[in-house]
Design an enzyme around this catalytic site. Structure first.
Site, PDB file in Angstrom:
ATOM      1  N   LEU A  57      11.244   1.270   7.088  1.00  0.00           N
ATOM      2  CA  LEU A  57      10.681   1.753   5.832  1.00  0.00           C
ATOM      3  C   LEU A  57      11.395   3.064   5.487  1.00  0.00           C
ATOM      4  O   LEU A  57      11.472   3.960   6.339  1.00  0.00           O
ATOM      5  CB  LEU A  57       9.178   2.020   5.985  1.00  0.00           C
ATOM      6  CG  LEU A  57       8.527   2.489   4.684  1.00  0.00           C
ATOM      7  CD1 LEU A  57       8.371   1.328   3.709  1.00  0.00           C
ATOM      8  CD2 LEU A  57       7.178   3.129   4.944  1.00  0.00           C
ATOM      9  N   TYR A 105       0.834  -1.211   0.000  1.00  0.00           N
ATOM     10  CA  TYR A 105       0.000   0.000   0.000  1.00  0.00           C
ATOM     11  C   TYR A 105       0.861   1.250   0.000  1.00  0.00           C
ATOM     12  O   TYR A 105       2.073   1.183   0.171  1.00  0.00           O
ATOM     13  CB  TYR A 105      -0.939  -0.004   1.217  1.00  0.00           C
ATOM     14  CG  TYR A 105      -0.266   0.345   2.525  1.00  0.00           C
ATOM     15  CD1 TYR A 105       0.562  -0.555   3.177  1.00  0.00           C
ATOM     16  CD2 TYR A 105      -0.453   1.600   3.109  1.00  0.00           C
ATOM     17  CE1 TYR A 105       1.183  -0.227   4.381  1.00  0.00           C
ATOM     18  CE2 TYR A 105       0.155   1.932   4.314  1.00  0.00           C
ATOM     19  CZ  TYR A 105       0.974   1.017   4.942  1.00  0.00           C
ATOM     20  OH  TYR A 105       1.586   1.354   6.114  1.00  0.00           O
ATOM     21  N   GLU A 107      12.692   2.608  14.094  1.00  0.00           N
ATOM     22  CA  GLU A 107      11.784   3.651  13.586  1.00  0.00           C
ATOM     23  C   GLU A 107      10.566   3.711  14.479  1.00  0.00           C
ATOM     24  O   GLU A 107      10.519   3.049  15.511  1.00  0.00           O
ATOM     25  CB  GLU A 107      11.407   3.352  12.122  1.00  0.00           C
ATOM     26  CG  GLU A 107      10.676   2.034  11.939  1.00  0.00           C
ATOM     27  CD  GLU A 107      10.269   1.766  10.488  1.00  0.00           C
ATOM     28  OE1 GLU A 107      10.186   2.707   9.682  1.00  0.00           O
ATOM     29  OE2 GLU A 107      10.009   0.596  10.187  1.00  0.00           O
ATOM     30  N   ARG A 114       7.817   4.032  -5.036  1.00  0.00           N
ATOM     31  CA  ARG A 114       8.025   3.079  -3.927  1.00  0.00           C
ATOM     32  C   ARG A 114       7.017   1.937  -3.994  1.00  0.00           C
ATOM     33  O   ARG A 114       7.341   0.793  -3.662  1.00  0.00           O
ATOM     34  CB  ARG A 114       7.927   3.804  -2.577  1.00  0.00           C
ATOM     35  CG  ARG A 114       8.295   2.886  -1.410  1.00  0.00           C
ATOM     36  CD  ARG A 114       8.389   3.631  -0.098  1.00  0.00           C
ATOM     37  NE  ARG A 114       7.108   4.175   0.312  1.00  0.00           N
ATOM     38  CZ  ARG A 114       6.927   4.945   1.381  1.00  0.00           C
ATOM     39  NH1 ARG A 114       7.958   5.258   2.162  1.00  0.00           N
ATOM     40  NH2 ARG A 114       5.739   5.408   1.692  1.00  0.00           N
ATOM     41  N   HIS A 116      -1.272 -21.117   0.597  1.00  0.00           N
ATOM     42  CA  HIS A 116      -0.206 -20.191   0.945  1.00  0.00           C
ATOM     43  C   HIS A 116       0.607 -19.761  -0.274  1.00  0.00           C
ATOM     44  O   HIS A 116       0.961 -18.600  -0.421  1.00  0.00           O
ATOM     45  CB  HIS A 116       0.716 -20.789   2.003  1.00  0.00           C
ATOM     46  CG  HIS A 116       0.117 -20.754   3.379  1.00  0.00           C
ATOM     47  ND1 HIS A 116      -1.058 -21.383   3.688  1.00  0.00           N
ATOM     48  CD2 HIS A 116       0.530 -20.153   4.520  1.00  0.00           C
ATOM     49  CE1 HIS A 116      -1.349 -21.175   4.965  1.00  0.00           C
ATOM     50  NE2 HIS A 116      -0.396 -20.422   5.491  1.00  0.00           N
ATOM     51  N   ARG A 164      -8.015 -20.383  -1.032  1.00  0.00           N
ATOM     52  CA  ARG A 164      -6.945 -20.155  -0.052  1.00  0.00           C
ATOM     53  C   ARG A 164      -5.861 -21.222  -0.117  1.00  0.00           C
ATOM     54  O   ARG A 164      -6.126 -22.416   0.017  1.00  0.00           O
ATOM     55  CB  ARG A 164      -7.551 -20.118   1.352  1.00  0.00           C
ATOM     56  CG  ARG A 164      -6.534 -19.719   2.409  1.00  0.00           C
ATOM     57  CD  ARG A 164      -7.170 -19.612   3.789  1.00  0.00           C
ATOM     58  NE  ARG A 164      -6.201 -19.119   4.752  1.00  0.00           N
ATOM     59  CZ  ARG A 164      -5.295 -19.879   5.364  1.00  0.00           C
ATOM     60  NH1 ARG A 164      -5.256 -21.173   5.121  1.00  0.00           N
ATOM     61  NH2 ARG A 164      -4.446 -19.349   6.211  1.00  0.00           N
TER      62      ARG A 164
END
Ligand SMILES: Cc1ncc(COP(=O)(O)O)c(C=O)c1O
Length: 289
Positions: free
Chosen positions: A202, A32, A178, A51, A101, A99
């Site tokens: 990040l 996101y 951070e 990014r 993995h 579903r």
């Protein structure tokens, strides 16, 4: 107006639906970005979109659009919603499939969604400063990816909130990494320090902008990790993120920073940051900082 984007379609928010087998919903298998909007324009939009593409590459996710098309779509969304001061939230998941993995076949397409939200600048907090707790950094070792998996961050932020603080400063052993949703900076003897852009943090777009502005205001800086003890002994401490901008920390854990008011370099950086915003987005409607 409250339109949202689902893939390349603009629609009413109530019409937008998520498949219960979407991998973002089931696994947090996606990425996101949050882009700040000032005076109806994106601030550092290109850096955020770049990014997003880097995060996608790191998790082997093929994005269903080019940077140019994405930029155009986000622009359309912002304009149709007549957003002046706020954010665009956008995310991409690896799509919906039964579903399992391991990754689905290539015919399963990534799902892109985006919406806008009015978010004022946190002017009072930027002027007065805020407090932070310190918390163990229990997250994984790829914090450089802006992944939807945020449980480690959420637990730390919740602890901060429950103790009446704005942020949690995270540390691995004695090293500060951070914040739960920000980068952390200290200033000691007229020199700024922040954790280097490794896999442990990040690499914030705000962080990059701040390092660029250091040169403009004549503040020397080092991208070098610092300890909790060095933070407690710093002259100034602040956090930075897209929504919080340059946010002074006036108390960290039990330690009061300086005289409990924003420090002189932090204020200089706030001023320079506002200048950068106005250069890109034009005059702001109202501000105290
Ligand atoms: C863990 C973490 N670090 C740093 C940041 C700051 O990044 P940016 O300046 O790009 O918003 C964020 C922003 O949400 C974050 O979640």
């Amino acid at each position: 107006m409250n339109k949202v984007l689902v893939n390349d379609q603009l629609m009413e928010r109530q019409e937008a639906k998520v498949d219960i087998e979407d991998r973002g919903y089931q696994f947090g298998d996606g990425i996101y970005e949050v882009i700040r909007i000032y005076s109806g324009s994106m601030f550092t939009g290109k850096e955020h979109i770049d990014r997003l593409f880097e995060s996608a590459k790191k998790i082997h996710l093929e994005l269903p659009f080019s940077e140019e098309i994405l930029t155009k779509k986000l622009q359309e969304l912002m304009e149709v919603n007549q957003l002046q001061t706020g954010i665009i939230y956008l995310q991409v998941t690896r799509g919906a499939s039964p579903r399992q993995h391991h990754f689905p076949d290539n015919d399963v397409k990534a799902v892109f969604t985006a919406y806008t939200k009015e978010v004022p600048r946190p002017e009072k907090q930027m002027t007065e400063g805020v407090t932070a707790i310190v918390a163990d950094d229990i997250r994984w070792l790829r914090c450089d990816i802006k992944s939807l998996n945020l449980l480690g961050n959420l637990l730390a932020k919740q602890e901060a909130m429950s103790k009446g603080s704005y942020e949690a400063v995270l540390h691995r052993d004695s090293t500060v990494t951070e914040g739960s949703s920000s980068n952390i900076f200290i200033i000691k003897n007229d020199e700024l320090r922040t954790h280097p852009a490794t896999n442990l943090i990040l690499n914030g777009i705000t962080r990059r902008e701040i390092l660029r502005l250091c040169s403009d205001i004549g503040l020397s800086y080092k991208e070098e990790a610092f300890t909790l003890d060095e933070m407690y002994k710093a002259d100034e401490v602040f956090m930075a993120s897209t929504t919080a901008e340059v946010m002074p920390l006036v108390q960290v854990g039990d330690t009061v920073v300086g005289d409990r008011t924003p420090g002189k370099w932090t204020k200089e950086l706030q001023k320079a940051f506002l200048g950068a915003i106005q250069q890109q987005c034009g005059e702001l409607i109202k501000t105290n900082v």
